[in-house]
Design a protein around this motif. Sequence first.
Motif, mmCIF file in Angstrom:
data_model
loop_
_atom_site.group_PDB
_atom_site.id
_atom_site.type_symbol
_atom_site.label_atom_id
_atom_site.label_comp_id
_atom_site.label_asym_id
_atom_site.label_seq_id
_atom_site.Cartn_x
_atom_site.Cartn_y
_atom_site.Cartn_z
ATOM 1 N N PHE A 29 0.657 -1.164 -0.010
ATOM 2 C CA PHE A 29 -0.182 -0.088 0.080
ATOM 3 C C PHE A 29 0.941 1.291 0.157
ATOM 4 C CE2 PHE A 29 -2.599 3.147 2.364
ATOM 5 C CZ PHE A 29 -3.609 3.224 1.357
ATOM 6 N N GLU A 30 0.557 2.143 -0.807
ATOM 7 C CA GLU A 30 1.224 3.305 -1.061
ATOM 8 C C GLU A 30 2.640 3.460 -1.125
ATOM 9 O OE1 GLU A 30 -0.282 6.189 1.605
ATOM 10 O OE2 GLU A 30 -2.015 6.581 0.576
ATOM 11 N N CYS A 31 3.426 2.365 -1.940
ATOM 12 C CA CYS A 31 4.556 2.136 -2.250
ATOM 13 C C CYS A 31 4.619 3.133 -3.436
ATOM 14 C CB CYS A 31 5.024 0.787 -2.437
ATOM 15 S SG CYS A 31 5.212 -0.062 -1.014
ATOM 16 N N LYS A 32 4.925 4.525 -3.260
ATOM 17 C CA LYS A 32 4.745 5.714 -4.258
ATOM 18 C C LYS A 32 5.625 5.575 -5.527
ATOM 19 C CE LYS A 32 2.009 8.598 -1.543
ATOM 20 N NZ LYS A 32 0.806 8.269 -1.937
ATOM 21 N N ASN A 33 6.900 4.941 -5.260
ATOM 22 C CA ASN A 33 7.693 4.828 -6.343
ATOM 23 C C ASN A 33 7.891 3.521 -7.096
ATOM 24 O OD1 ASN A 33 8.840 7.450 -6.370
ATOM 25 N ND2 ASN A 33 9.819 7.140 -4.373
ATOM 26 N N LEU A 34 7.059 2.604 -6.449
ATOM 27 C CA LEU A 34 6.861 1.171 -7.092
ATOM 28 C C LEU A 34 6.588 1.448 -8.399
ATOM 29 C CD1 LEU A 34 7.218 -1.605 -6.695
ATOM 30 C CD2 LEU A 34 5.185 -1.921 -6.050
ATOM 31 N N ARG A 35 7.343 0.854 -9.414
ATOM 32 C CA ARG A 35 6.979 1.117 -11.050
ATOM 33 C C ARG A 35 6.653 -0.472 -11.711
ATOM 34 N NH1 ARG A 35 9.848 5.316 -9.544
ATOM 35 N NH2 ARG A 35 9.713 7.236 -10.644
ATOM 36 N N LYS A 36 7.352 -1.520 -11.262
ATOM 37 C CA LYS A 36 7.222 -2.793 -11.563
ATOM 38 C C LYS A 36 7.012 -3.952 -10.865
ATOM 39 C CE LYS A 36 9.923 -5.953 -14.969
ATOM 40 N NZ LYS A 36 11.004 -5.799 -15.833
ATOM 41 N N VAL A 37 6.096 -4.612 -10.903
ATOM 42 C CA VAL A 37 5.864 -6.044 -10.193
ATOM 43 C C VAL A 37 5.822 -7.310 -11.235
ATOM 44 C CG1 VAL A 37 4.550 -7.193 -8.544
ATOM 45 C CG2 VAL A 37 4.351 -4.814 -8.535
ATOM 46 N N VAL A 38 6.761 -8.034 -10.897
ATOM 47 C CA VAL A 38 6.719 -9.403 -11.576
ATOM 48 C C VAL A 38 6.159 -10.419 -10.687
ATOM 49 C CG1 VAL A 38 8.470 -11.094 -12.898
ATOM 50 C CG2 VAL A 38 8.923 -8.818 -12.798
ATOM 51 N N PHE A 39 4.983 -10.844 -11.091
ATOM 52 C CA PHE A 39 4.323 -11.774 -10.404
ATOM 53 C C PHE A 39 4.726 -13.362 -10.857
ATOM 54 C CE2 PHE A 39 1.630 -8.609 -10.129
ATOM 55 C CZ PHE A 39 0.733 -8.593 -8.954
ATOM 56 N N SER A 40 4.454 -14.238 -9.701
ATOM 57 C CA SER A 40 4.648 -15.585 -10.459
ATOM 58 C C SER A 40 3.421 -16.281 -10.697
ATOM 59 C CB SER A 40 5.206 -16.461 -8.821
ATOM 60 O OG SER A 40 4.008 -16.594 -7.914
#
Length: 297
Positions: A67-78
């Motif tokens: 929640f509100e990781c404001k600089n998170l740009r990319k998530v690689v899901f399994s």
Amino acid sequence: MGDFEIFEEDDMKILTSYNGHDKKVVVPEGITSIDNFDGDFVFQSSDEIEEVVLPESLEYIGDSAFFECKNLRKVVFSDNVYEIGSDAFGGCENLEEINLPDNLEIIAPNAFVGCGKLKIKSIPSSLTDVSINSFDNTRDVLLKNKAYVELGDFMYNSETKSVLYALDADSDDESVDDTFLKDAVLPLDTKLLGTSSLSFGRFESISIPKSVEYIGTSAFMFCDNLKKITIPANVTTIDSGAFINCENLEEVVFEGNEPVTFGSMAFFGCPKLKSVKVPAGSDYEDAFEESVTVSES
């Protein structure tokens, strides 16, 4: 394990806290869940994280995990993630790139709300439970896949045979007017009724198709006019709070003889419900209030 705090029990390894400062976070292989039991959020409000890589072992991402990781740009899901909890990525205003897993089943309310830069190119056809407010534009996201159709009063997954939500539902879960779902008809081949899918409906009765096997959490919550409900023989599970606060519900009829599993508080807040006969062998502990006489057929 370094920057990660991990709780282990049986075959589960649950990531409960992250204490690092990396821009790219690679969650260790073997972690099955990202969750915290104390109400704190595992990665909440970390302004340093820009990319997260999730392990193949991961199955569940808990409420408000990022929640509100404001600089998170990319998530690689399994490929094995089957559930994304409420607000899991809410307020990640710079999140742009994700690959939703092909086997994903549940996207909880507000999971990706407030992600203004997020562009979703495709959505898996495996969903059985998604809220009208799982994304800022849930309808547009779902209609990218032909499995999702607007059918009658509902958004429906024609592949999993799941009623997901009412098309006219209020995205803030507030009360709706007296016509809401008053004459609703469920698709005849429905197997699953998703979380809150008929909540606040103004019907006095509704026919649940004989094909239905699962009635989801809070599916009929606050259906104030509902007086009688008939549960078809194929239903095996009535989940937590499925009929909670149906204040005029007087009669519940089970057509089948096979045991049914009830979630907690499935029929709480139903003051006019005095007795009910459930199929023999059913697990109904904590499903009914003490004032309700429960017997087995």
